[in-house]
Design a protein around this motif. Structure first.
Motif, PDB file in Angstrom:
ATOM      1  N   GLN A  54     -13.219 -25.307 -18.288  1.00  0.00           N
ATOM      2  CA  GLN A  54     -12.736 -25.010 -19.621  1.00  0.00           C
ATOM      3  C   GLN A  54     -12.032 -23.673 -19.578  1.00  0.00           C
ATOM      4  N   ARG A  55     -10.727 -23.719 -19.713  1.00  0.00           N
ATOM      5  CA  ARG A  55      -9.944 -22.495 -19.726  1.00  0.00           C
ATOM      6  C   ARG A  55      -9.991 -21.882 -21.105  1.00  0.00           C
ATOM      7  N   PRO A  56      -9.773 -20.591 -21.218  1.00  0.00           N
ATOM      8  CA  PRO A  56      -9.840 -19.926 -22.524  1.00  0.00           C
ATOM      9  C   PRO A  56      -8.943 -20.599 -23.544  1.00  0.00           C
ATOM     10  N   GLY A  57      -9.510 -20.941 -24.685  1.00  0.00           N
ATOM     11  CA  GLY A  57      -8.738 -21.534 -25.764  1.00  0.00           C
ATOM     12  C   GLY A  57      -8.390 -22.995 -25.587  1.00  0.00           C
ATOM     13  N   GLU A  58      -8.910 -23.615 -24.529  1.00  0.00           N
ATOM     14  CA  GLU A  58      -8.582 -25.015 -24.272  1.00  0.00           C
ATOM     15  C   GLU A  58      -9.844 -25.869 -24.227  1.00  0.00           C
ATOM     16  N   GLU A  59      -9.631 -27.177 -24.261  1.00  0.00           N
ATOM     17  CA  GLU A  59     -10.762 -28.092 -24.151  1.00  0.00           C
ATOM     18  C   GLU A  59     -11.159 -28.251 -22.686  1.00  0.00           C
ATOM     19  N   ARG A  60     -12.366 -28.702 -22.493  1.00  0.00           N
ATOM     20  CA  ARG A  60     -12.834 -28.927 -21.132  1.00  0.00           C
ATOM     21  C   ARG A  60     -12.093 -30.102 -20.523  1.00  0.00           C
ATOM     22  N   GLU A  61     -11.776 -29.970 -19.238  1.00  0.00           N
ATOM     23  CA  GLU A  61     -11.039 -31.006 -18.526  1.00  0.00           C
ATOM     24  C   GLU A  61     -11.704 -31.284 -17.194  1.00  0.00           C
TER      25      GLU A  61
END
Length: 115
Positions: free
Chosen positions: A36-43
């Motif tokens: 999970q990158r900052p500000g993004e959804e988990r991938e």
């Protein structure tokens, strides 16, 4: 249900390498890594069928990240090479009864890549 415990995160400069480890009390049919990158959804970025060893890696990390497993040790690894600042994220070990339903995850380990 088995527990997943990640280790190996840290801070590294761009171009460097890290190896993440995931220990589990129970092997699952499919295990992998998500981030999970900052500000993004988990991938999800990589999975492995623990029985056959067949792997999948997302195009964003293909050729740089390698997933592997050691069934005897109940461990799953993620070798990360040629790291980029955009790889900065919380990385989670994930598991499930199929690679399409990874519904168990650990606490995560932070990876920070500086330019």
């Amino acid at each position: 249900q088995g527990q997943l415990v990640e280790s190996g995160g840290g801070s590294v400069q761009a171009g460097g390498s890290l190896k993440l480890s995931c220990s589990t009390t129970s092997l699952y049919y499919c295990m992998g890594w998500s981030r999970q990158r900052p500000g993004e959804e988990r991938e999800e970025i990589a999975t492995v069928y623990t029985g056959s060893g067949v792997t999948w890696t997302d195009t964003s990390v293909k050729g740089r990240f390698t997933i592997s497993r050691d069934n005897a040790k109940k461990m799953v690894y993620l070798q990360m090479d040629r790291l980029k600042p955009e790889d900065t994220a919380m990385y989670y070990c994930v598991a499930g009864r199929s690679c399409g339903a990874l519904d168990l995850w650990g606490q995560g380990t932070q990876v920070t890549v500086s330019s």
